[in-house]
Design a protein around this motif. Structure first.
Motif, PDB file in Angstrom:
ATOM      1  N   TYR A  67       0.860  -1.170   0.000  1.00 15.25           N
ATOM      2  CA  TYR A  67       0.000   0.000   0.000  1.00 15.25           C
ATOM      3  C   TYR A  67       0.900   1.225   0.000  1.00 15.25           C
ATOM      4  N   VAL A  68       0.733   2.090  -1.000  1.00 16.61           N
ATOM      5  CA  VAL A  68       1.571   3.282  -1.118  1.00 16.61           C
ATOM      6  C   VAL A  68       0.705   4.507  -0.941  1.00 16.61           C
ATOM      7  N   GLU A  69       1.134   5.415  -0.072  1.00 14.01           N
ATOM      8  CA  GLU A  69       0.427   6.675   0.122  1.00 14.01           C
ATOM      9  C   GLU A  69       1.438   7.791  -0.093  1.00 14.01           C
ATOM     10  N   SER A  70       1.133   8.686  -1.032  1.00 17.44           N
ATOM     11  CA  SER A  70       2.072   9.768  -1.314  1.00 17.44           C
ATOM     12  C   SER A  70       1.363  11.107  -1.238  1.00 17.44           C
ATOM     13  N   THR A  71       2.121  12.135  -0.903  1.00 16.15           N
ATOM     14  CA  THR A  71       1.588  13.492  -0.866  1.00 16.15           C
ATOM     15  C   THR A  71       2.518  14.400  -1.638  1.00 16.15           C
ATOM     16  N   ASP A  72       1.948  15.433  -2.217  1.00 16.04           N
ATOM     17  CA  ASP A  72       2.724  16.408  -2.970  1.00 16.04           C
ATOM     18  C   ASP A  72       3.285  17.431  -1.993  1.00 16.04           C
TER      19      ASP A  72
END
Length: 183
Positions: A67-72
């Motif tokens: 599970y990958v969670e990314s933010t800018d």
């Protein structure tokens, strides 16, 4: 006259030349590149091809567990800024009633009754810029920003770079030319 002579020589015996060109033997296409046929079932290449095309259940289950969670980072920095672009109440943008409107619904469009804060209608923008052009001491950028719930920086940029109704009369180059007199 020369064009007629050239055309006569160009078209002379044209049909015979076309028939002669069409009756010539056509050139043969180049031979195709020889391709090796797929290897028989017992070779190592066939085994590798089968292993690549087959599903690997352990790897597939590991892939599903990732599970990958990314933010800018730019969006995070903008969210932490203290001045929001639009003030929202729940899911709706805060609105203000119109100050001015054109009578009779121009162009058959539905009349607006309110606009989001920080925005102007064309009528309001022209009215504010016209007032600033006529009376810059009364209609200051600060007063226009307060009157229409605008950002001061945007209001100053609007008044500086968008100049409506500015007429330049260019004098004629000669003294004898007629000129429209300004009244």
């Amino acid at each position: 006259m020369g064009a007629r002579v050239v055309r006569m020589f160009r078209n002379f015996n044209l049909e015979n030349r076309v028939h002669r060109e069409l009756s010539k033997e056509k050139p043969l296409a180049a031979p195709r590149h020889a391709v090796k046929s797929p290897a028989s079932g017992g070779s190592s290449e066939a085994v590798e091809a089968d292993s690549l095309n087959k599903k690997n259940d352990p790897l597939l289950s590991l892939l599903r567990s990732v599970y990958v969670e990314s933010t800018d980072p730019a969006a995070a920095a903008a969210a932490s800024a203290e001045v929001p672009k639009e003030v929202t109440v729940g899911n709706e943008v805060e609105r203000r009633p119109l100050k001015f409107s054109l009578p009779g619904g121009p162009y058959g469009l539905v009349e607006l009754t309110d606009v989001p804060k920080g925005k102007l209608t064309i009528t309001e923008a022209l009215k504010a810029m016209g007032g600033h052009q006529r009376e810059p001491q009364t209609w200051t950028p600060e007063k226009i920003a307060q009157e229409y719930s605008l950002d001061l920086k945007d209001t100053k940029a609007l008044l500086e770079f968008f100049i409506p109704f500015q007429v330049h009369i260019i004098p004629p180059k000669t003294d004898g030319a007629k000129q429209i007199k300004a009244s």
